[in-house]
Design a protein around this motif. Sequence first.
Motif, short mmCIF file in Angstrom:
data_model
loop_
_atom_site.label_atom_id
_atom_site.label_comp_id
_atom_site.label_asym_id
_atom_site.label_seq_id
_atom_site.Cartn_x
_atom_site.Cartn_y
_atom_site.Cartn_z
N LYS A 97 0.85 -1.19 0.00
CA LYS A 97 0.00 0.00 0.00
C LYS A 97 0.89 1.24 0.00
O LYS A 97 0.69 2.17 -0.76
N ARG A 98 1.91 1.21 0.88
CA ARG A 98 2.74 2.41 1.06
C ARG A 98 4.18 2.23 0.58
O ARG A 98 4.98 3.13 0.71
N PHE A 99 4.53 1.03 0.10
CA PHE A 99 5.90 0.72 -0.32
C PHE A 99 6.89 0.88 0.84
O PHE A 99 7.86 1.65 0.76
N THR A 100 6.59 0.20 1.95
CA THR A 100 7.50 0.19 3.09
C THR A 100 7.79 -1.26 3.44
O THR A 100 7.11 -2.17 2.96
N MET A 101 8.80 -1.47 4.29
CA MET A 101 9.13 -2.83 4.71
C MET A 101 8.18 -3.25 5.83
O MET A 101 7.92 -2.47 6.75
N ALA A 102 7.63 -4.47 5.74
CA ALA A 102 6.78 -4.99 6.82
C ALA A 102 7.65 -5.25 8.05
O ALA A 102 8.88 -5.33 7.94
N TRP A 103 7.00 -5.45 9.19
CA TRP A 103 7.73 -5.72 10.44
C TRP A 103 8.70 -6.90 10.24
O TRP A 103 8.28 -7.98 9.86
N ARG A 104 9.99 -6.65 10.41
CA ARG A 104 11.05 -7.67 10.27
C ARG A 104 11.08 -8.31 8.87
O ARG A 104 11.65 -9.40 8.69
N GLY A 105 10.40 -7.69 7.91
CA GLY A 105 10.17 -8.30 6.59
C GLY A 105 11.41 -8.88 5.94
O GLY A 105 11.51 -10.09 5.74
N GLY A 106 12.37 -8.02 5.60
CA GLY A 106 13.55 -8.47 4.86
C GLY A 106 14.33 -9.52 5.62
O GLY A 106 14.80 -10.52 5.07
N LEU A 139 6.47 7.42 -6.11
CA LEU A 139 6.70 6.86 -4.76
C LEU A 139 7.47 5.53 -4.85
O LEU A 139 8.32 5.22 -4.04
N TRP A 140 7.13 4.76 -5.87
CA TRP A 140 7.82 3.47 -6.09
C TRP A 140 9.31 3.71 -6.35
O TRP A 140 10.18 3.06 -5.76
N TYR A 141 9.60 4.66 -7.26
CA TYR A 141 11.02 4.95 -7.57
C TYR A 141 11.78 5.34 -6.31
O TYR A 141 12.90 4.91 -6.08
N GLU A 142 11.14 6.18 -5.49
CA GLU A 142 11.79 6.62 -4.24
C GLU A 142 12.04 5.43 -3.33
O GLU A 142 13.12 5.28 -2.76
N ALA A 143 11.02 4.57 -3.20
CA ALA A 143 11.14 3.42 -2.30
C ALA A 143 12.21 2.45 -2.80
O ALA A 143 13.01 1.92 -2.02
N ALA A 144 12.24 2.23 -4.12
CA ALA A 144 13.18 1.26 -4.69
C ALA A 144 14.63 1.72 -4.50
O ALA A 144 15.56 0.93 -4.62
N LEU A 166 12.41 -4.36 -4.68
CA LEU A 166 11.59 -3.59 -5.63
C LEU A 166 12.34 -3.35 -6.94
O LEU A 166 13.51 -2.95 -6.92
N SER A 167 11.65 -3.57 -8.06
CA SER A 167 12.31 -3.38 -9.36
C SER A 167 12.72 -1.92 -9.52
O SER A 167 12.01 -1.00 -9.12
N GLU A 168 13.87 -1.75 -10.14
CA GLU A 168 14.42 -0.41 -10.37
C GLU A 168 13.54 0.34 -11.37
O GLU A 168 13.32 1.54 -11.27
N ASN A 169 13.03 -0.41 -12.37
CA ASN A 169 12.21 0.19 -13.42
C ASN A 169 10.76 -0.25 -13.27
O ASN A 169 10.48 -1.29 -12.68
N ILE A 170 9.87 0.54 -13.86
CA ILE A 170 8.48 0.09 -13.88
C ILE A 170 8.22 -0.57 -15.24
O ILE A 170 8.91 -0.29 -16.22
N LEU A 208 3.28 -1.15 -14.03
CA LEU A 208 3.42 -2.07 -12.89
C LEU A 208 4.83 -2.01 -12.32
O LEU A 208 5.79 -1.81 -13.06
N GLY A 209 4.95 -2.23 -11.01
CA GLY A 209 6.27 -2.40 -10.38
C GLY A 209 6.40 -3.85 -9.96
O GLY A 209 5.40 -4.47 -9.55
N LYS A 210 7.60 -4.41 -10.06
CA LYS A 210 7.76 -5.84 -9.75
C LYS A 210 8.45 -6.04 -8.40
O LYS A 210 9.48 -5.41 -8.13
#
Length: 345
Positions: A51-60, A99-104, A113-117, A131-133
């Motif tokens: 939804k927000r392009f953030t890492m979930a709790w302990r995600g990575g 927002l995706w580009y910033e997050a990636a 997150l993919s560098e390109n859309i 789409l972002g992958k």
Amino acid sequence: MVDYIIVGFGIAGVSVTEELERRGKTYLVYEDSSQKASRVAAGVCNPVVLKRFTMAWRGGELMDGAISFYKGIEERLSQSFVDELPVLRRFNSVEEQNLWYEAADRPVLREFLSENILKNKNEGIGAPFYLGKVHKTHKVALSQLLSSYMAYMKAKNSLIEEPFVHDDIEILDNGVVYKGVKARHLIFSEGYGMVQNPYFNQLPLVGNKGEYVIIKSETLRLKEAIKAAFFIVPLGNDLYKIGATYDHQDKSKETTEAARDKILKKMKEVLCCEYTIVSQESGIRPTVRDRRPLVGTHDTYKVLHLLNGLGTRGVLMGPFLAKQLLNSIEKGETLEAEYNINRFA
Ligand SMILES: Cc1cc2nc3c(=O)[nH]c(=O)nc-3n(C[C@H](O)[C@H](O)[C@H](O)COP(=O)(O)OP(=O)(O)OC[C@H]3O[C@@H](n4cnc5c(N)ncnc54)[C@H](O)[C@@H]3O)c2cc1C
């Protein structure tokens, strides 16, 4: 006499059981099919909040351990349950693309997150803003995994398929006795069923109902999951799961027309293909007021333990939390305050 009795065999229960197997412990599992969250879950293992392009709790941090845990179960049962499944996030606007580009570009998300859309190439999907992958995501076929594991336990008399009755436990200083069987420890992993558990039901388990619609489409031919307003998850044989809804008020087990209408309405502009509705499923997510798991040992009865509150990302969190709980029981290690149930004492 067994080392452990486990009550409930969803993601939490299988995580504890498999960890006990690896440690060479004996156990007896009770399962009564009263809750369905793990059975209906799509089983997507994804560390990113899309939804927000953030890492979930302990995600990575939990991702690699979770996948290798389920692969270990594949080896034990000589069956395949885990597949890589890329997730494509459908953008709604140019702002979302930015927002995706910033997050990636953030170090913590870069590997996922993919560098390109990407331009959409599937005619069955409408995605005018591209789409972002998400990389490294997987799908665990949970219902098959749980059924196969139950057959494995049944064959060695480690499974009893009936409701566990809390009033019938006899608690001793060094264990419990239930229906004539003594165990050193008892772990409850009952999901939303915990609201009936007199030893732990003072904890703030909120519960959140989720529903999926299953469709069949011969023309969609999707190989990845799509995340738009809802997920579209390919199941094989031209079947797709679409959902899931979130409802923290309705705790009934039945599927609803309202949820089906909501899913189909929101996905109208995404699904540009012919399809038929095959079925609908629902389950109650064991969510917690502060959105953190519930792990630990009863304040008074030190032989009673809990693994619950897996909420929305049970596939990712279950294996890690089961290991932490057993390390605390067997080795006296301290559980982290963030998910220890003593935060509510
Ligand atoms: C629609 C939906 C989609 C989801 N999609 C995903 C997803 O894609 N990825 C993801 O990671 N998570 C997903 N989740 C969340 C995930 O399902 C939960 O995190 C997880 O299933 C919780 O597992 P659990 O074992 O704690 O609870 P449950 O799955 O509810 O298991 C508890 C078990 O205990 C048994 N039980 C309860 N009481 C008793 C008793 N007294 N005696 C005997 N047995 C008992 C129940 O029958 C049940 O089998 C989804 C959830 C829903 C509802």
